[in-house]
Design a protein around this motif. Structure first.
Motif, PDB file in Angstrom:
ATOM      1  N   LEU A  14       1.256  -1.385   0.212  1.00 39.19           N
ATOM      2  CA  LEU A  14       0.347  -0.016   0.042  1.00 39.19           C
ATOM      3  C   LEU A  14       1.132   1.179  -0.184  1.00 39.19           C
ATOM      4  N   LEU A  15       1.663   1.096   0.719  1.00 39.08           N
ATOM      5  CA  LEU A  15       3.049   2.275   0.958  1.00 39.08           C
ATOM      6  C   LEU A  15       3.517   2.271  -0.428  1.00 39.08           C
ATOM      7  N   HIS A  16       3.378   1.920  -1.458  1.00 41.43           N
ATOM      8  CA  HIS A  16       4.203   1.549  -2.551  1.00 41.43           C
ATOM      9  C   HIS A  16       3.370   2.172  -3.075  1.00 41.43           C
ATOM     10  N   GLN A  17       1.968   1.311  -3.657  1.00 42.77           N
ATOM     11  CA  GLN A  17       0.828   2.337  -4.160  1.00 42.77           C
ATOM     12  C   GLN A  17       0.759   3.869  -4.409  1.00 42.77           C
ATOM     13  N   ILE A  18       1.261   4.123  -2.818  1.00 42.50           N
ATOM     14  CA  ILE A  18       0.678   5.621  -2.490  1.00 42.50           C
ATOM     15  C   ILE A  18       2.091   6.352  -2.995  1.00 42.50           C
ATOM     16  N   ALA A  19       2.730   5.586  -2.683  1.00 45.53           N
ATOM     17  CA  ALA A  19       4.364   6.516  -3.365  1.00 45.53           C
ATOM     18  C   ALA A  19       4.161   6.964  -4.639  1.00 45.53           C
ATOM     19  N   LEU A  20       3.599   6.562  -5.917  1.00 50.63           N
ATOM     20  CA  LEU A  20       3.490   6.326  -7.164  1.00 50.63           C
ATOM     21  C   LEU A  20       2.753   7.446  -7.154  1.00 50.63           C
ATOM     22  N   ARG A  21       1.090   7.402  -6.993  1.00 48.17           N
ATOM     23  CA  ARG A  21       0.485   8.300  -7.321  1.00 48.17           C
ATOM     24  C   ARG A  21       0.218   9.789  -6.264  1.00 48.17           C
ATOM     25  N   ALA A  22       1.618   9.662  -5.367  1.00 46.06           N
ATOM     26  CA  ALA A  22       2.039  10.568  -4.341  1.00 46.06           C
ATOM     27  C   ALA A  22       2.761  12.322  -5.829  1.00 46.06           C
ATOM     28  N   HIS A  23       3.333  11.200  -6.975  1.00 44.17           N
ATOM     29  CA  HIS A  23       3.321  12.264  -8.243  1.00 44.17           C
ATOM     30  C   HIS A  23       2.404  12.947  -8.633  1.00 44.17           C
ATOM     31  N   ASP A  24       1.812  12.862  -8.987  1.00 45.15           N
ATOM     32  CA  ASP A  24       0.564  13.467  -9.086  1.00 45.15           C
ATOM     33  C   ASP A  24      -0.003  14.086  -8.666  1.00 45.15           C
ATOM     34  N   GLU A  25      -0.729  13.372  -7.233  1.00 47.65           N
ATOM     35  CA  GLU A  25      -1.771  14.210  -6.466  1.00 47.65           C
ATOM     36  C   GLU A  25      -1.108  14.064  -5.137  1.00 47.65           C
ATOM     37  N   PRO A  26      -1.564  15.201  -4.454  1.00 48.58           N
ATOM     38  CA  PRO A  26      -1.410  15.383  -2.954  1.00 48.58           C
ATOM     39  C   PRO A  26      -1.615  14.237  -1.541  1.00 48.58           C
ATOM     40  N   ILE A  27      -0.719  13.777  -1.341  1.00 50.98           N
ATOM     41  CA  ILE A  27      -1.238  12.479  -0.247  1.00 50.98           C
ATOM     42  C   ILE A  27      -2.126  13.462   1.022  1.00 50.98           C
ATOM     43  N   THR A  28      -3.475  13.670   1.083  1.00 47.66           N
ATOM     44  CA  THR A  28      -4.665  13.440   1.543  1.00 47.66           C
ATOM     45  C   THR A  28      -5.411  12.073   2.988  1.00 47.66           C
ATOM     46  N   HIS A  29      -6.045  12.900   3.725  1.00 53.01           N
ATOM     47  CA  HIS A  29      -6.926  11.561   4.271  1.00 53.01           C
ATOM     48  C   HIS A  29      -8.105  11.496   2.953  1.00 53.01           C
ATOM     49  N   GLN A  30      -8.677  12.568   2.295  1.00 58.02           N
ATOM     50  CA  GLN A  30      -9.525  12.222   1.540  1.00 58.02           C
ATOM     51  C   GLN A  30      -8.931  11.386   0.505  1.00 58.02           C
ATOM     52  N   LEU A  31      -7.310  11.194  -0.056  1.00 59.60           N
ATOM     53  CA  LEU A  31      -6.977   9.757  -0.908  1.00 59.60           C
ATOM     54  C   LEU A  31      -6.843   9.098  -0.252  1.00 59.60           C
ATOM     55  N   LEU A  32      -6.558   8.601   1.264  1.00 59.30           N
ATOM     56  CA  LEU A  32      -6.125   7.012   1.847  1.00 59.30           C
ATOM     57  C   LEU A  32      -8.256   6.929   2.157  1.00 59.30           C
ATOM     58  N   ASP A  33      -9.310   7.765   2.270  1.00 57.09           N
ATOM     59  CA  ASP A  33     -10.236   6.567   2.357  1.00 57.09           C
ATOM     60  C   ASP A  33     -10.861   6.477   0.569  1.00 57.09           C
ATOM     61  N   SER A  34      -9.612   7.029  -0.166  1.00 58.70           N
ATOM     62  CA  SER A  34     -10.919   6.415  -1.783  1.00 58.70           C
ATOM     63  C   SER A  34      -9.599   4.739  -2.117  1.00 58.70           C
ATOM     64  N   VAL A  35      -9.130   4.471  -1.182  1.00 61.16           N
ATOM     65  CA  VAL A  35      -8.217   3.256  -1.240  1.00 61.16           C
ATOM     66  C   VAL A  35      -8.918   2.169  -0.304  1.00 61.16           C
ATOM     67  N   PRO A  36      -9.096   1.311  -0.760  1.00 59.58           N
ATOM     68  CA  PRO A  36     -10.388   0.137  -0.212  1.00 59.58           C
ATOM     69  C   PRO A  36      -9.504  -0.339   0.818  1.00 59.58           C
ATOM     70  N   HIS A  37     -10.235  -0.028   1.946  1.00 59.92           N
ATOM     71  CA  HIS A  37     -10.702  -0.586   3.713  1.00 59.92           C
ATOM     72  C   HIS A  37      -9.747  -1.436   3.810  1.00 59.92           C
ATOM     73  N   SER A  38      -8.246  -1.981   4.247  1.00 63.23           N
ATOM     74  CA  SER A  38      -7.521  -2.714   4.293  1.00 63.23           C
ATOM     75  C   SER A  38      -6.988  -3.078   5.795  1.00 63.23           C
ATOM     76  N   ALA A  39      -6.370  -3.547   6.612  1.00 58.75           N
ATOM     77  CA  ALA A  39      -6.329  -4.114   7.936  1.00 58.75           C
ATOM     78  C   ALA A  39      -4.757  -3.189   8.229  1.00 58.75           C
ATOM     79  N   ALA A  40      -3.828  -2.532   6.790  1.00 62.29           N
ATOM     80  CA  ALA A  40      -3.006  -1.754   7.049  1.00 62.29           C
ATOM     81  C   ALA A  40      -2.868  -0.277   6.760  1.00 62.29           C
ATOM     82  N   LEU A  41      -4.318  -0.183   6.019  1.00 65.14           N
ATOM     83  CA  LEU A  41      -4.414   1.119   5.833  1.00 65.14           C
ATOM     84  C   LEU A  41      -4.267   2.533   6.835  1.00 65.14           C
TER      85      LEU A  41
END
Length: 704
Positions: A346-373
């Motif tokens: 999940l960290l790798h997935q967010i790191a790739l998206r961080a080049h195009d969009e800011p990391i916000t709580h809304q960005l993490l909310d859009s990710v499917p919920h899991s125990a690692a989130l």
């Protein structure tokens, strides 16, 4: 000659014949003694069976086979106790114990404890393949968990619940009122609930240690985590977490070593099948340089996870280097990153998206919920990438959407506004003035779950919340535990918004404390917490604060190193708990300071430059441990928090007036008054002495 006399003569003939056979098997045994042994080992209907078995199996008493009648087993035991060394007592086919083996299975006989491993079938109620405990009237098998328990009025609390046990007068005792019998532990000599019986005597849970046995996967003598069944051997904790692989020789699956090139199961290894080389090093393993530290290797692994092959590392994630350089166990964190699944993926997935969009709580909310989130969100908040928010409350919204998908639409039309405009609104307003704990979030979810349970029950009885009567509500409340009375908030909200009428949830009766430690047991446990070095340090501090000041586990869990107050006036130490402070005795002060010094090494991600640490850091990044974990640790070491807390509050209520006890114990004045009423002590003399000596005391800002 009468028939009875003929039967006696025939029995005497069979007895003499069995004694004669016994004399031929056991050397040095005279006929008179043999007859006496046979008479002691048999009854009227088992004598002929014994004689027949000895005739058909002349070596039954010397071979030790478990496939023998119970009378033969008793006879072998009597002969062995008498000193006849040629006789072998048969043991259980599974466990090998030398006890009576009444149950016949394939291959021999087993004892009562091992019978359940062979008598298995699909349960007629739950459908699981489990040991069968009984059968229904129709003959369907039932496992022990599905046996219907009898329900009666409890002789202590009066509620109609299942019967856990019965008192000496025959009255039923429900599970809530049952207390395990207290015995003196043979090791620590404290009076506590017996957890196991050993050869030395009863033993409590804190002193019990699982015996060492041979693991069926690795073959080493270790403490067994999963006991053997009819189809699997004993497995230790290390092998239980390994993945199953097929044996190269026989093909059976077993927990194999992760780097085994040719996995071979333990039976094949015992038979001599060992393939070399057994272990190999992973071909893609990157070896560390000689001058490279563990944190340097961790940063290298971190960059491999968060870096894009073309664009490198996003600027938002560069602060992670400083955070990861402060972890106390870099090898464990590096292993977490190298697995490339769960949180690392999940960290790798967010790191790739961080080049195009800011990391916000809304960005993490859009990710499917899991125990690692939640853990990744805590990491970003801890590093300063995200602002802190009441995540425990905000996570209720997605949970509500998920749970309402499994309910009818008319449930959502009623529960959704109740959840958003009443439950979550009150929770957010409360979060402005106090930290949000796991208990607060669990309470908010319980309000919604109870409302859905009540609506489902109404659907089953062909009614709705609008047409339900008080009798329906009372029947639902009586069909469960006191937990159902928390439905009062939903009923009040529904009445206010004209969704129902004339429904009232009565206040449950709050009984007196059912179990309070005696003074001797309380001081014995407190002495153990202060001086027993075999207990973990965090357990000693938690137990001492509960036993000495009657503090709740919730108030203890959030303590930080800044809550320790050292004064220069009298060289005493104080601890700030909640809105007040309590003095620390020297022995307890030493333990608290040791726990504070060790706080850095126990935190998973300590904040750089931050001098404040949680005394009880949890697994979540930047969060303290949960009260549930602290309470479980205390119970594991033989300290029940609730009786210990009651005993401490009762002791303080006997020693000081209620207003002062309320300040020291951190409880409401009403609660302190109730404890004072239970102790029944007059404080007129105390107040007179306090008035006379008021002018001779010195003020200390650290004291209560």
């Amino acid at each position: 000659m009468t028939a009875a006399r003929a039967r006696r003569e025939r029995r005497q003939t069979v007895l003499d014949r069995a004694a004669a056979r016994l004399c031929t098997v056991v050397p040095g045994l005279d006929p008179t003694a043999a007859t006496r042994f046979v008479e002691r080992a048999t009854v009227a209907h088992t004598l002929r069976r014994l004689e027949t078995h000895l005739a058909e199996h002349p070596h039954a008493l010397t071979c030790g086979s478990s496939d023998a009648p119970v009378a033969v087993q008793r006879l072998a035991g009597l002969l062995a106790d008498a000193g006849h060394t040629t006789v072998v007592v048969p043991g259980c086919l599974r466990c090998g114990r030398l006890v009576l083996l009444p149950h016949l299975v394939d291959g021999g006989r087993v004892c009562d404890n091992c019978r359940r491993f062979y008598h298995r079938a699909p349960c007629g109620r739950c459908g699981h393949d489990r040991p069968i405990a009984t059968h229904t009237d129709r003959g369907d098998p039932l496992c022990r968990s599905c046996i219907p328990r009898r329900r009666e009025p409890c002789g202590t609390c009066g509620r109609v619940l299942r019967v856990q046990t019965r008192r000496a007068d025959g009255a039923a005792v429900c599970p809530n009122c049952y207390r395990a019998p207290q015995r003196r532990c043979c090791r620590c000599e404290h009076t506590a609930s017996t957890y196991a019986h050993t050869a030395d005597g009863p033993i409590c849970k804190s002193c019990y240690r699982r015996p060492l046995r041979r693991c069926g996967a690795c073959g080493e003598q270790r403490r067994i985590d999963r006991r053997a069944t009819a189809t699997s051997p004993d497995i230790c904790i290390r092998c239980r977490t390994r993945r199953l692989r097929s044996c190269t020789v026989c093909g059976t699956t077993y927990p194999a070593h992760p780097r085994a090139q040719h996995p071979v199961c333990l039976p094949c290894r015992d038979a001599g099948h060992i393939l070399e080389p057994e272990l190999i090093e992973s071909p893609d393993r990157v070896r560390r340089r000689r001058d490279e530290t563990g944190h340097d290797a961790l940063i290298t692994t971190l960059h491999a996870v968060i870096a894009d092959p073309q664009r490198g590392i996003a600027a938002q994630l560069t602060v992670l280097d400083e955070v990861f350089r402060t972890v106390p166990n870099p090898e464990i964190t590096r292993y977490w990153l190298r697995r490339r699944r769960g949180g690392a993926a999940l960290l790798h997935q967010i790191a790739l998206r961080a080049h195009d969009e800011p990391i916000t709580h809304q960005l993490l909310d859009s990710v499917p919920h899991s125990a690692a989130l939640p853990r990744l969100r805590d990491l970003f908040v801890h590093a300063g990438i995200l602002p802190d928010r009441t995540d425990l409350i905000e996570r209720i919204g997605p949970w509500l959407d998920e749970i309402l998908e499994r309910h009818p639409a008319h449930h959502g039309e009623l529960v959704r506004p109740f959840a958003h405009w009443h439950v979550l609104r009150r929770a957010r307003r409360r979060a402005r003035n106090r930290p949000v704990t796991d208990s607060a979030a669990a309470y908010a979810r319980s309000q919604i779950s109870l409302a859905l349970d009540f609506l489902s029950w109404l659907d089953e009885h062909d009614t709705t919340v609008t047409t339900a009567t008080q009798a329906d509500l009372d029947r639902w409340l009586d069909g469960g535990s006191r937990y159902r009375y928390f439905l009062a908030n939903f009923i009040t909200w529904a009445t206010t918004h004209h969704r129902c009428t004339d429904l009232v949830v009565p206040n449950p009766h709050s009984g007196e404390p059912s179990h309070i430690l005696t003074d001797d047991d309380r001081w014995a446990m407190l002495t153990r917490c202060l001086h027993d070095e075999t207990l973990p340090l965090h357990v000693r501090v938690t137990g001492a604060l509960v036993l000495l000041y009657g503090r709740t586990i919730t108030s203890i869990a959030g303590l930080t190193t800044s809550d320790i107050i050292d004064t220069d006036i009298d060289a005493e130490a104080y601890l700030r708990i909640g809105n007040g402070t309590v003095p620390l005795p020297p022995a307890l002060a030493t333990l608290v300071h040791s726990l504070a010094d060790d706080a850095d090494g126990r935190a998973p991600f300590p904040r750089p430059g931050d001098t404040t640490r949680f005394l009880f850091p949890g697994r979540r990044i930047g969060k303290p441990t949960t009260p549930k974990v602290l309470a479980r640790n205390l119970r594991t070491h033989g300290i029940d928090p609730r009786p210990a807390q009651h005993a401490a509050r009762a002791a303080w209520a006997r020693e000081i007036p209620a207003p002062i006890a309320a300040d020291i114990l951190g409880i409401h004045i009403t609660t302190a008054t109730a404890w004072a009423a239970r102790t029944r002590r007059d404080w007129t003399h105390y107040l007179a002495i306090r008035t006379d000596t008021a002018g001779h005391t010195h003020d200390n800002p650290g004291k209560t």
